[in-house]
Design an enzyme around this catalytic site. Structure first.
Site, PDB file in Angstrom:
ATOM      1  N   GLU A 281       0.812  -1.214   0.000  1.00  0.00           N
ATOM      2  CA  GLU A 281       0.000   0.000   0.000  1.00  0.00           C
ATOM      3  C   GLU A 281       0.846   1.265   0.000  1.00  0.00           C
ATOM      4  OE1 GLU A 281      -0.778  -2.670   1.794  1.00  0.00           O
ATOM      5  OE2 GLU A 281      -2.867  -3.167   1.334  1.00  0.00           O
TER       6      GLU A 281
ATOM      7  N   PHE B  17      -6.555  -0.368   6.651  1.00  0.00           N
ATOM      8  CA  PHE B  17      -5.184  -0.627   6.196  1.00  0.00           C
ATOM      9  C   PHE B  17      -4.356   0.652   6.089  1.00  0.00           C
ATOM     10  CE2 PHE B  17      -7.098  -4.341   3.488  1.00  0.00           C
ATOM     11  CZ  PHE B  17      -7.486  -4.976   4.653  1.00  0.00           C
TER      12      PHE B  17
ATOM     13  N   HIS C 230     -11.169  -4.745  10.170  1.00  0.00           N
ATOM     14  CA  HIS C 230     -11.799  -4.540   8.858  1.00  0.00           C
ATOM     15  C   HIS C 230     -13.133  -3.814   8.969  1.00  0.00           C
ATOM     16  CE1 HIS C 230      -8.934  -7.668   7.612  1.00  0.00           C
ATOM     17  NE2 HIS C 230      -9.214  -7.422   6.360  1.00  0.00           N
TER      18      HIS C 230
HETATM   19  C1  LIG Z   1      -2.434  -4.480   4.625  1.00  0.00           C
HETATM   20  C2  LIG Z   1      -3.470  -5.311   3.946  1.00  0.00           C
HETATM   21  N1  LIG Z   1      -3.669  -5.164   2.627  1.00  0.00           N
HETATM   22  C3  LIG Z   1      -4.596  -5.892   1.992  1.00  0.00           C
HETATM   23  C4  LIG Z   1      -5.366  -6.791   2.677  1.00  0.00           C
HETATM   24  C5  LIG Z   1      -6.470  -7.571   1.968  1.00  0.00           C
HETATM   25  N2  LIG Z   1      -6.066  -8.967   1.802  1.00  0.00           N
HETATM   26  C6  LIG Z   1      -6.383  -9.900   2.695  1.00  0.00           C
HETATM   27  S1  LIG Z   1      -5.725 -11.378   2.338  1.00  0.00           S
HETATM   28  C7  LIG Z   1      -5.012 -10.769   0.933  1.00  0.00           C
HETATM   29  C8  LIG Z   1      -4.191 -11.662   0.072  1.00  0.00           C
HETATM   30  C9  LIG Z   1      -3.040 -12.213   0.832  1.00  0.00           C
HETATM   31  O1  LIG Z   1      -2.303 -13.034   0.019  1.00  0.00           O
HETATM   32  P1  LIG Z   1      -1.150 -13.954   0.582  1.00  0.00           P
HETATM   33  O2  LIG Z   1      -0.261 -13.127   1.448  1.00  0.00           O
HETATM   34  O3  LIG Z   1      -0.533 -14.656  -0.543  1.00  0.00           O
HETATM   35  O4  LIG Z   1      -1.902 -14.970   1.556  1.00  0.00           O
HETATM   36  P2  LIG Z   1      -2.963 -16.089   1.155  1.00  0.00           P
HETATM   37  O5  LIG Z   1      -4.300 -15.443   1.171  1.00  0.00           O
HETATM   38  O6  LIG Z   1      -2.604 -16.601  -0.177  1.00  0.00           O
HETATM   39  O7  LIG Z   1      -2.823 -17.097   2.233  1.00  0.00           O
HETATM   40  C10 LIG Z   1      -5.295  -9.430   0.776  1.00  0.00           C
HETATM   41  C11 LIG Z   1      -4.847  -8.584  -0.332  1.00  0.00           C
HETATM   42  C12 LIG Z   1      -5.137  -6.911   4.067  1.00  0.00           C
HETATM   43  N3  LIG Z   1      -5.862  -7.747   4.811  1.00  0.00           N
HETATM   44  N4  LIG Z   1      -4.188  -6.190   4.665  1.00  0.00           N
END
Ligand SMILES: Cc1ncc(C[n+]2csc(CCOP(=O)(O)OP(=O)(O)O)c2C)c(N)n1
Ligand SMILES: Cc1ncc(C[n+]2csc(CCOP(=O)(O)OP(=O)(O)O)c2C)c(N)n1
Ligand SMILES: [Mg+2]
Ligand SMILES: [Mg+2]
Lengths: 331, 337, 337, 331
Positions: B70, B96, B139
């Protein structure tokens, strides 16, 4: 750290360009040394971080840039400003907090900027610049100008998350961005050999899918060459580069720093490595410029700085009418 | 011509119309298209709740997915805005902000002033706020008071599809940085929205309902909560005037003060945490500027001073509801020295 | 026994006494010692303005320098606090919160609630705030209203060396996360401070000066500004009661309300930006809870809604001064319906 | 990705340990598949991210941990919780928002924690955990317990500045910290091959002065071995390690995700790579465990999950009296 003036570089730079490079470096040096003196008299307010010793970096990089290109700087921003063409008198007035300053006295040393010159500002936040430069590079890419963005940042800033994630974003978006890590050995009183958990900052480039280059920051030509290659690649759509420039800062972290944390390094660097000395002996020894040409520049620069200080001191301060203006375009 | 569309559709339409009109408008955020680098469809998501859906194919090269970084991409939107673009970056949840706040409040917000009036940063940060989706403490927050606190930012908090479209178009055309706060529980709310493009000027409150007894200032989703309360109160003889400021910065102080000068009574309904929030901001304004007209204590209906709880049983108690608003209105209406 | 020492020394002494008393107290921050990895002296800095000087040699292994990675090391302090340590992390300037706010407001502040009461996070974040050092827009802010807004955080804003020592010791012993806001222009201010260790409980305001005409609530460095104004006003027959809340979260509402119930008049002096700040928070509290006693509009003396300017000519106008406080007091003292 | 049960690993793990590992993986799988079903009925509120397919990671790492050690997790946290010993019934109740939940219903799926077990919480902030783990590792180091901290995070989180700067801090402070990058191919709908500008996340380790290891995340033994080495080194003062675990998540990003962004990958992984299947065939083929032992575990786990769901559904919700409690220890 070789001392040969690479032929390609020598070829690229004509006499005017060499003189211009020298003038820029000399202006930065003279500006900083004068601010150092004036600060000691107590007339300059705030926190002031000087760039002396690091001139070859700003100068060698910005020599490749034009109005399509933008740079972001740091708290140690005077050199970048001068190299990107910000008016020296307006800068000095800004440092004195005067209405005639680049920012009308509202910004000060840590926030000198001139957006009309593509200078996005010195920045009081360590790691503040790299994200912004992803944006100026994105703008250039979207607009198809062939422009690049250059983020200058320190060894300390190379540990800041904002810097690191910008490296990744620039690669993912394949941006025309150059990240110039100015490793002057210290972040405040903390050695970069301690704070950067890698042999070189440039070693981080691989983890973010871009070339990493190390250059001798006392050598204008080395910086010029490395930056030229990176900028050319970026303009052609080849993506970002991380360039680590290694050198020493000549003054304390900020004016007033007692510097008990370091020993002889500065005197040695000033004596044996200094970018101005090296530039001077190289261009004269190879017969590209005459001593007299360079000395003339020295005099002109010295006069300019004198005038800048005199005018800055004489200039008016902003007044109550300025306090609440320019927060918004409209509100 | 107005049709009934949802808050989500209104936002999407505002983006599309501005992208159509102005080539410098670009959109970016995590999965704003969705599917980058994958083996399946691009525009797979159109944002986590589908708000940007369809823009990717319609505006090739102008809807950018981003890594989860971000600071870097919000900062990039800001940097691009200084160089002639009008980026709309999505901070998926307002919660966030903690990983990129510096770029917003120390960079975008301060450029113009710090640089002596010579910078212009027309960036929009769209972000989702608010409780109600059982999304728990990280959230569900309503952090617009924090952005409102920062000089140099503008903050829009649309309460309906009509406001969402008009305020977003204004945000994009505006030359200052704007934090555009969309309530996630409003996306499916519907309302009449003109098809043509229109703007709602910043700093102009909407008087949602006229009434002479009590002024209720309500923010964002709280406007409909206030309306519900007003209906119930009307049947018991209390006529509430509801003011929706629409933007919290700038704030239309005039409309609020005029209303209180008429009613003599104020209730502010703010979904945010109670300390240093919009409820205190507006209450203090009135207690300073309209004290002479005030005939009762100001009242504030806000969330409690707790993180947002997960369990529906608790979250429903956490969010200000029409009953609490009605009680507050009654208490000021009936107040006697 | 009390001696006269500086605010800086008071903070240093509080740290030293708590480190002496409790082995779980550790101190960390950029150049909190200074000189790590260098060719010269360690403890070269003792913090950028010398506040932690001397602790490094006195408490081997317990004063940690850090890279410039505020999220990582502030987060580390928070993580360590969940595992039996009592870390005191320094966020050098409060303005840098933007690069690490998530760890503070989404992690530390929410653990206890989100985890159903089973977490305890006794971390202290010491940070420097405030204008006056010509440090410009990114090094001069008074952002404590933002932290005050967040449920789960406690916020201390010491106004003098005595308060600094007692509040810091309390902060370290406190079992909740505390944001400890030191005004950078107060470090050289001196005052009587007991040598022995003592605590000042949170949520207990200090009535700095008694007076029956107007209540002035002042935060942090504004307390001495209010005192200056009070002296001048006294000679023109207006007796001001000055309340220093000492902690903005928890806030001692009782003492404030009692004072206003006696004086009927309120001025709040807050160095922060004017929107959603402590001035509005306290004004709104009074307009709700003590409306019946209020005999004049509340007044607020704050910074203007602008970033902090660099030039001394502007910064001196930016910071609330005794003259502005006196004017505000007079206006409420003389107010007539 | 080899299929040989390495002798050192086989040696380390006795029958009980193998059964325990199987039980943990099976519990996670059964838990997640049941939550998937129950979510579809509409009774489970909020955002739910399932860990199915990734069991070998949490299990293989946490098998080395004890009460000295702490872990931090992500939004996809159920597996880490179970592997670190959080009560399964309390977890299920938490997901249903019940007073009997691990967090009294105040946290939900994204915030399940049990600090008494060294489980610092699932985390709704991508990149939220790594800084915290620097802290738990620092605490262990200061207290001399020999404990380690483990941060689990996703491929998406590997691009977050907070994660990256934590890698550096852990090296600079030489912390007993393990960074487990769970690369399941996607962050929401975005492929890691696109968002991570490097061939492997593990390639970033070098830039932060620590070893980087890649393991087959479908292979419990591979994870177990790599984690064991890293944890041993950390306990002995050898500093941090970055382990990249590669695999596929079986369900959508969260429950409700239509997954149009990916094709056959999941069915293939489930069929040919599944960690439970591979574990089962390996331990039976090498004669370490009997089919019957494993089937007995399956039944016990299935009963446990049934009971957990029944009890969760029957449990009371928190009430108004709970709304404002436990914000502070005292206020
Ligand atoms: C700082 C922040 N940015 C965006 C999000 C929204 N978000 C939640 S899970 C996710 C994807 C995470 O991907 P990854 O780290 O690969 O974990 P996975 O879901 O694949 O286990 C996003 C973008 C968040 N929760 N926190
Ligand atoms: C986010 C943030 N953290 C800390 C600081 C305080 N600070 C200002 S300059 C500096 C050192 C920067 O070191 P480096 O990046 O190496 O740049 P140099 O000063 O050597 O040019 C620090 C810690 C800051 N301005 N911003
Ligand atoms: Mg440096
Ligand atoms: Mg992933």
């Amino acid at each position: 750290m070789t001392d040969t003036l690479s032929t390609s570089v020598a070829h690229e730079l004509d006499e005017n360009a060499l003189l211009q490079a020298y003038r820029t470096m000399r202006t930065i040096r003279a500006f900083e040394e004068r601010v150092h003196e004036e600060f000691a008299t107590g007339e300059i307010p705030g926190f002031v971080h000087l760039y002396a010793g690091e001139e070859a970096s700003a100068t060698g990089v910005c020599a490749h840039l034009d109005e399509r290109d933008a740079i972001a700087s740091t708290h140690r921003g005077h050199g970048h400003c001068i190299a990107k063409g910000v008016d020296v008198k307006a800068m000095m007035a800004e440092i004195y907090g005067k209405k005639t300053g680049s920012c009308q006295g509202k910004g000060g040393s840590m926030h000198i900027a001139d957006l009309s010159k593509g200078m996005l500002g010195a920045n009081g936040i360590v790691g503040g610049g790299p994200p912004l430069i992803c944006g100026t590079a994105l703008a250039a890419k979207q607009q198809g100008t062939g422009g690049v963005g250059v983020a200058f940042f320190g060894d300390g800033a190379s540990n800041q998350g904002t810097t690191l994630e910008s490296l990744n974003l620039a690669s993912v978006w394949n941006l025309p961005a150059i990240f110039v890590a100015e490793n002057n050995g210290y972040a405040e009183a903390t050695a970069s050999t301690w704070s950067v958990a890698a042999d070189n900052i440039a070693d981080r480039a691989a983890g973010f899918g871009m070339p990493g280059v190390i250059v001798d920051g006392f050598d204008f030509f080395a910086v010029y060459e490395a930056a030229g290659e990176a900028i050319r690649r970026a303009r052609e759509g080849g993506g970002p580069t991380l360039i680590e420039v290694k050198f020493t800062r000549y003054f304390g972290h900020f004016e007033g720093d007692q510097q008990t944390y370091r020993a002889q390094e500065v005197a040695e660097a000033r004596e044996n490595l200094d970018c101005l000395k090296r530039f001077r002996s190289r261009v004269t020894e190879t017969g590209r410029l005459e001593e007299a040409d360079l000395t003339a520049v020295d005099t002109q620069v010295s006069d300019l700085i004198d005038a800048a200080v005199d005018e800055a001191k004489a200039a008016p301060k902003p007044t109550e009418a300025d306090l609440a203006t320019d927060v918004y375009v409209s509100y | 011509m107005a049709r009934t569309i949802s808050y989500r559709e209104a936002i999407n339409e505002a983006l599309a119309q501005e992208m159509e009109r102005d080539g410098s408008v670009i959109v970016m955020g995590e999965d704003n298209a969705g599917g980058a680098g994958g083996s399946g469809a691009e525009d797979a998501w159109g944002g986590v709740l589908g708000v940007t859906k369809g823009l990717y194919h319609r505006f090739p090269g102008r809807v950018l997915d981003t890594p989860i970084s971000e600071s870097a991409f919000v900062g990039a939107a800001i940097g691009a805005a200084t160089r002639g673009m009008r980026p709309v970056a999505e901070l998926m949840f307002i919660d966030f902000m903690g990983v990129c706040f510096d770029q917003i409040f120390n960079q975008a917000a301060k450029f113009r002033y710090m640089f002596g009036g010579k910078a212009q940063t027309p960036v929009v940060i769209r972000t989702m706020y608010g409780a109600g989706l059982r999304a728990a403490a990280q959230h569900s927050q309503a952090l617009y008071p924090i952005f409102t606190h920062i000089p140099g930012l503008k903050v829009a908090v649309p309460s309906s599809p009509y406001e969402a479209k008009g305020l977003l178009i204004q945000s994009i055309r505006d030359n200052d940085p704007v934090i555009f706060c969309e309530h996630k529980a409003l996306y499916d709310a519907t309302g009449d929205v003109p098809e043509d493009s229109y703007t709602i000027p910043f700093g102009e409150a909407n008087v949602v309902r006229d009434g002479d007894d009590v002024t209720v200032v309500a923010i964002g989703r709280m406007v409909s909560v206030a309306e519900e309360a007003a209906k119930a109160l009307s049947s018991s003889g209390i006529e509430v005037e509801i003011v929706d400021p629409r933007t919290t910065s700038p704030l239309d102080t005039e409309t609020i003060l005029e209303s209180v000068e008429n009613t003599g009574r104020l209730v502010v309904v703010d979904e945010a945490s109670p300390r240093c929030n919009l409820a205190t901001d507006i209450s203090a304004l009135v207690a300073r500027e309209a004290f002479g007209s005030l005939r009762a204590p100001v009242e504030m209906v806000t969330a409690p001073h707790t993180p947002v709880p997960f369990s529906d049983a608790l979250e429903d108690l956490y969010i200000p509801d029409a009953q609490r608003v009605a009680n507050a209105v009654k208490s000021v209406a009936e107040w006697k020295r």
